[in-house]
Scaffold this active site. Structure first.
Site, mmCIF file in Angstrom:
data_model
loop_
_atom_site.group_PDB
_atom_site.id
_atom_site.type_symbol
_atom_site.label_atom_id
_atom_site.label_comp_id
_atom_site.label_asym_id
_atom_site.label_seq_id
_atom_site.Cartn_x
_atom_site.Cartn_y
_atom_site.Cartn_z
ATOM 1 N N LYS A 82 0.899 -1.160 0.000
ATOM 2 C CA LYS A 82 0.000 0.000 0.000
ATOM 3 C C LYS A 82 0.938 1.210 0.000
ATOM 4 O O LYS A 82 1.661 1.438 0.959
ATOM 5 C CB LYS A 82 -0.861 -0.072 1.247
ATOM 6 N N GLY A 106 4.814 2.670 11.040
ATOM 7 C CA GLY A 106 4.102 3.946 11.047
ATOM 8 C C GLY A 106 3.670 4.329 12.440
ATOM 9 O O GLY A 106 4.280 3.911 13.435
ATOM 10 N N SER A 107 2.589 5.096 12.492
ATOM 11 C CA SER A 107 2.168 5.680 13.764
ATOM 12 C C SER A 107 1.400 4.672 14.623
ATOM 13 O O SER A 107 0.846 3.695 14.113
ATOM 14 C CB SER A 107 1.282 6.883 13.491
ATOM 15 N N GLY A 122 -2.461 4.751 13.511
ATOM 16 C CA GLY A 122 -2.722 4.017 12.262
ATOM 17 C C GLY A 122 -2.487 2.536 12.453
ATOM 18 O O GLY A 122 -3.290 1.696 12.025
ATOM 19 N N GLY A 123 -1.387 2.200 13.107
ATOM 20 C CA GLY A 123 -1.033 0.797 13.328
ATOM 21 C C GLY A 123 -2.073 0.089 14.169
ATOM 22 O O GLY A 123 -2.485 -1.037 13.866
ATOM 23 N N GLU A 179 5.413 -1.915 13.516
ATOM 24 C CA GLU A 179 6.491 -1.210 14.212
ATOM 25 C C GLU A 179 6.004 0.208 14.369
ATOM 26 O O GLU A 179 5.814 0.920 13.383
ATOM 27 C CB GLU A 179 7.785 -1.257 13.394
ATOM 28 N N CYS A 206 11.861 6.913 14.539
ATOM 29 C CA CYS A 206 11.164 6.154 15.577
ATOM 30 C C CYS A 206 12.114 5.855 16.735
ATOM 31 O O CYS A 206 11.682 5.576 17.844
ATOM 32 C CB CYS A 206 10.631 4.859 14.996
ATOM 33 N N GLU A 213 4.852 9.651 22.304
ATOM 34 C CA GLU A 213 5.819 10.157 21.330
ATOM 35 C C GLU A 213 5.365 11.484 20.709
ATOM 36 O O GLU A 213 4.220 11.624 20.308
ATOM 37 C CB GLU A 213 5.977 9.114 20.207
#
Ligand code: NAP
Length: 507
Positions: free
Chosen positions: A185, A242-243, A246-247, A266, A303, A392
């Site tokens: 994606k 990603g975030s 979203g994750g 991750e 990250c 974060e």
């Protein structure tokens, strides 16, 4: 010699065909021209997944040598487009050229490392329990075990690594090395970079005669692309970088499927750094300066950015904070990856501005898509009571947490959520305290460092880039290094199987 400019056509690559769709979205590059890209749709997701499944019946049974040749060919094709990739990558992400060049080397190095790794064959973890026909009271059958590829894998790259954690990044390399077709994606922050890297993979597929469905790239533009991809019944695992937000949303969708599948997310991390007393005394200011460098590297968009420093109250701690603040004051403003990320950085900073328990050390005003560093301080007791302080902030923002001594340092360490990394700055005289903290940190982080900074993740056999939630959604896995291939394999046991029926890797 002038370099050729890459002009994206804006299409998806689905099983060897470049396909457009009715709707388009416009890229938002940091500089250079914007382009239009076809919006992904659930129908295209279905087409890519069907093609990936079909490809699996051959690709999953290719030899390790054939897959190694394919991975090396992808690396070659990426190198063949080096300048064009750097050009569009810097335009889209705002990252400097040198960073894109370095990241390209990391990406091709990763592909080649996997090529070598699978040829060695250790990752297959082959086991054999020989038959014991005379065993009493019951005979033992002949048992053989080997790791097999799981089937089509979905990959979501991150905005902050448009190459190394994206279209042909670590997840794609690991899945293809394992024998799994990949459906990517595309990230809306770098669709053109995604397209040219897909072109390189497409060329490698043609050169090495791999089945067309082994790789597809569907551009985003709408959230239902990612959602339908993780829910597609033919997808057997997801690699996501990603975030946390979203994750987590996509992880939940995977868990709710009629057939739940593993989601290897991750996510974010604040990567706490502990400054032990002897090290603080001997070189607090020097560590403070080094911290500022790590915090501001790449506009803090890593990250592994060490967002929190844990330091004892007192003059040594003050020297650390002062040196960090001085160095941060001198840092210039840097372009962030997207307008949305720049806005999220400002919002994250405001979270700190509005809190009584937080003392400002260096407060700046970032403008537009640019970010300036910010530094705050708080006490351990306040930190432990305020969950939001441990979230974060993606960007160059540091928080110093002052502790009263070793006991509070240990209490604080126990209070952290799962992390990608934790760092100890220590001298010989700090060994006892270091030993005391280790059992706590081992439960919190995927990687523990001494006297260094966590930004910069080596791609190697022993690397672990993961950790307990929320650093990742699967603490048993890593997304960097050769061990990451294990995410896309499944052990199968073969009982009393004639050689003719065994997979080639057991022959
Ligand atoms: P992101 O906004 O979560 O985007 C990642 C991908 O997920 C994009 O393709 C995005 O689609 C998609 N997505 C996000 N939310 C979704 C939802 N609700 N439904 C469907 N799809 C969704 O993350 P990012 O901005 O790329 O990366 C920044 C973050 O990643 C930071 O928090 C950073 O710490 C973390 N990160 C972690 C690691 C690691 O290894 N742990 C490495 C790098 C970055 P769109 O394209 O439509 O936005």
């Amino acid at each position: 010699m002038p370099k050729d400019t890459f002009t994206p056509h804006g299409k998806h690559l689905i099983a060897g065909e470049w396909i457009t769709s009715d709707q388009t979205f416009r890229s938002e590059p940091a500089h250079g021209p914007a382009h239009d890209y076809a919006v992904g749709t659930p129908d295209l997701v279905d087409r890519a997944c069907e093609a990936a499944e079909e490809a699996f019946w051959t690709y999953g049974y290719t030899s390790r040598e054939e897959r190694a040749a394919f991975l090396n060919a992808i690396a070659d094709e990426i190198e063949a487009r080096a300048d064009q990739i750097t050009e569009i990558g810097t335009q889209e992400s705002g990252l400097p050229e040198a960073r894109l060049q370095g990241e390209r080397g990391r990406t091709t190095g990763q592909l080649r490392l996997f090529a070598t790794h699978i040829q060695k064959g250790d990752y297959l973890d082959r086991r054999h329990d020989e038959a014991l026909p005379d065993r009493q009271p019951l005979p033992r059958p002949d048992l053989k075990m080997v790791q097999r590829p799981i089937g089509p894998v979905a990959v979501f790259g991150a905005s902050n690594f448009p190459l190394a954690f994206s279209t042909a990044g670590g997840d794609t390399a690991a899945a293809l090395a394992a024998g799994c077709p990949v459906v990517v994606k595309g990230h809306s922050a770098h669709p053109g970079t995604g397209e040219i890297v897909a072109e390189a993979i497409h060329a490698a597929i043609q050169k090495t005669g791999m089945p067309a469905g082994v790789f597809s790239l569907i551009q985003g533009g709408k959230r239902d692309v990612g959602q339908s991809l993780v829910q597609h019944p033919l997808i057997k695992a997801v690699g996501f970088t990603g975030s946390l937000g979203g994750g987590r949303a996509l992880f939940d969708l995977c868990a709710q499927r009629p057939e739940p599948i593993p989601f290897f997310g991750e996510l974010g991390s604040v990567n706490p750094m502990f400054l032990l007393p002897e090290a603080a005394k001997a070189r607090g200011a020097q560590i403070g300066e080094g911290w500022a460098g790590s915090l501001t590297m790449g506009a803090g968009q890593f990250c592994t950015n060490p967002g929190i420093a844990v330091v004892e109250a007192g003059p040594e701690g003050d020297a650390f904070v002062q040196a960090a603040a001085e160095a941060l004051k001198g840092a210039s403003s840097q372009c962030m990856l997207t307008d949305g990320i720049a806005q999220a950085y400002k919002d994250g900073k405001q979270r700190f501005d509005g809190r009584n328990a937080v003392r400002p050390v260096l407060v700046t005003d970032s403008e537009g898509r640019n970010a300036l560093p910010n530094l705050y301080e708080t006490d351990a007791s306040d930190y432990l009571q305020d969950h939001a302080l441990g979230e974060e902030v993606f960007g160059p923002l540091g928080l110093v947490v002052r502790v009263t001594g070793p006991d509070e340092m240990e209490t604080l360490a126990k209070g952290f959520e799962g992390q990608l990394t934790a760092t100890l700055h220590m001298d010989d005289g700090d060994t006892a305290l270091g030993k005391r903290l280790m059992p706590v940190l081992e439960r919190k982080a995927g990687r523990i460092l001494v006297n260094g900074f966590p930004t910069g993740v080596e791609v190697a056999d022993a690397m672990v880039h993961g950790g307990p939630y929320p650093a990742s959604t699967n603490f048993g896995a890593t997304s960097v290094g050769t061990l990451s291939i294990r995410r896309f394999l499944r052990p199968v046991c073969y009982q009393n199987m004639p050689d003719a029926l065994l997979p080639g890797d057991l022959g």
